[in-house]
Design a protein around this motif. Structure first.
Motif, PDB file in Angstrom:
ATOM      1  N   PRO A 115       0.370  -1.281   0.224  1.00 18.73           N
ATOM      2  CA  PRO A 115      -0.113   0.070   0.048  1.00 18.73           C
ATOM      3  C   PRO A 115       0.591   0.908   0.005  1.00 18.73           C
ATOM      4  CG  PRO A 115       0.426  -0.632   2.395  1.00 18.73           C
ATOM      5  CD  PRO A 115       0.741  -1.769   1.236  1.00 18.73           C
ATOM      6  N   PHE A 116       0.322   2.583  -0.741  1.00 17.21           N
ATOM      7  CA  PHE A 116       1.173   3.369  -0.440  1.00 17.21           C
ATOM      8  C   PHE A 116       0.340   4.017   1.320  1.00 17.21           C
ATOM      9  CE2 PHE A 116       1.287   8.216  -1.031  1.00 17.21           C
ATOM     10  CZ  PHE A 116       2.464   7.961  -1.952  1.00 17.21           C
ATOM     11  N   PHE A 127       6.871  -0.692   1.558  1.00 20.20           N
ATOM     12  CA  PHE A 127       7.321  -2.165   1.231  1.00 20.20           C
ATOM     13  C   PHE A 127       7.200  -2.584  -0.551  1.00 20.20           C
ATOM     14  CE2 PHE A 127       3.933  -1.853   4.533  1.00 20.20           C
ATOM     15  CZ  PHE A 127       4.873  -2.367   5.828  1.00 20.20           C
ATOM     16  N   LYS A 128       7.854  -1.710  -1.324  1.00 16.44           N
ATOM     17  CA  LYS A 128       8.085  -2.211  -2.512  1.00 16.44           C
ATOM     18  C   LYS A 128       9.126  -3.149  -2.888  1.00 16.44           C
ATOM     19  CE  LYS A 128      10.407   2.709  -3.309  1.00 16.44           C
ATOM     20  NZ  LYS A 128      10.085   3.517  -3.743  1.00 16.44           N
ATOM     21  N   ASP A 129      10.848  -2.456  -1.859  1.00 22.12           N
ATOM     22  CA  ASP A 129      11.915  -3.294  -1.449  1.00 22.12           C
ATOM     23  C   ASP A 129      11.480  -4.548  -1.018  1.00 22.12           C
ATOM     24  OD1 ASP A 129      12.659  -1.499  -3.523  1.00 22.12           O
ATOM     25  OD2 ASP A 129      13.554  -0.015  -1.874  1.00 22.12           O
ATOM     26  N   CYS A 144       3.322   2.269   8.758  1.00 24.26           N
ATOM     27  CA  CYS A 144       2.291   2.581   8.125  1.00 24.26           C
ATOM     28  C   CYS A 144       1.452   2.921   9.465  1.00 24.26           C
ATOM     29  CB  CYS A 144       1.421   1.279   6.873  1.00 24.26           C
ATOM     30  SG  CYS A 144       2.335   1.289   5.457  1.00 24.26           S
ATOM     31  N   THR A 145       1.438   4.576   9.354  1.00 28.70           N
ATOM     32  CA  THR A 145       1.137   4.859  10.601  1.00 28.70           C
ATOM     33  C   THR A 145      -0.406   5.591  10.313  1.00 28.70           C
ATOM     34  OG1 THR A 145       2.024   7.528  10.456  1.00 28.70           O
ATOM     35  CG2 THR A 145       3.356   5.552  11.995  1.00 28.70           C
ATOM     36  N   GLU A 146      -0.491   6.080   9.254  1.00 30.89           N
ATOM     37  CA  GLU A 146      -1.570   6.132   7.953  1.00 30.89           C
ATOM     38  C   GLU A 146      -1.961   5.813   6.808  1.00 30.89           C
ATOM     39  OE1 GLU A 146      -3.271  10.692   7.762  1.00 30.89           O
ATOM     40  OE2 GLU A 146      -1.605  10.268   8.475  1.00 30.89           O
ATOM     41  N   PRO A 147      -3.070   5.669   6.089  1.00 32.21           N
ATOM     42  CA  PRO A 147      -4.738   5.658   7.134  1.00 32.21           C
ATOM     43  C   PRO A 147      -4.364   3.827   7.610  1.00 32.21           C
ATOM     44  CG  PRO A 147      -4.754   5.364   4.744  1.00 32.21           C
ATOM     45  CD  PRO A 147      -3.083   5.473   4.607  1.00 32.21           C
TER      46      PRO A 147
END
Length: 197
Positions: A115-116, A127-129, A144-147
């Protein structure tokens, strides 16, 4: 014979799958059930709404219309008409393979990319790598703090979309196989009858 009988009901199965693809893809626009967040790039490919949704839905409706003999008088002979309808069904089912296959590829890429989201380094695909390694590394999800809960939200919905497009892909392949069998066996029986006469 079983494959031919199955072929007549396969198109109907595509309709609920297409409708569910549209609904689930729309949910991706609202991470954790809320609006106003930046969204992943793959969401804007509209693969769940357009390709495995609306396009598959249209193909299913046309295939059902063909099976219901709506185009019965397109040829003078009944055998010509059946062959013509089978040919159209094969072409449409192959389009379904292309649409659902494209969607499945994009969803897989989206699941691997992750996710972005907002983290300590700002908004990014954090997490792309990891080549999808984050999927089983639950402790990393808290980065990932937000959302809130976006990782679980994203994985759940994209996995469902992958499953739906995968089922569409299988159904379209089976539809092609059923129509090919119907066409080839029908043509063979016509040749045998003509040779006997």
């Amino acid at each position: 014979m079983a494959l031919e009988t199955c072929g007549s009901c396969l198109s109907c199965l595509l309709i609920p799958l297409a409708l569910w693809s549209i609904v689930v893809n729309v949910l991706l626009y609202f991470p954790n059930g809320r609006a106003g967040y930046q969204l992943p790039s793959y969401v804007w490919h509209f693969e769940g709404i357009c390709f495995s949704g609306v396009m598959i839905l249209l193909l299913a409706v046309i295939l059902i219309a063909l099976e219901c003999s709506v185009f019965y008088r397109c040829c003078e002979s009944e055998s010509c008409n059946k062959t013509y309808r089978s040919f159209l069904s094969i072409v449409l089912a192959l389009l379904g393979v292309a649409f659902s296959g494209y969607s499945c590829i994009i969803f897989t890429w989206g699941l691997i990319q992750g996710p972005f989201c907002n983290s300590s380094g700002g908004w990014d695909y954090i997490f792309k790598d990891t080549a999808g390694g984050y999927l089983t590394d639950y402790s990393a999800w808290s980065r990932c703090t937000e959302p809130a809960n976006v990782v679980a939200w994203n994985i759940s919905l994209v996995s469902v979309l992958m499953a739906l497009s995968g089922l569409q892909l299988i159904i379209c392949f089976l539809k092609v196989a059923a129509e090919l069998k119907r066409t080839l066996c029908g043509t063979y029986s016509v040749f045998v009858q003509a040779r006997i006469l």
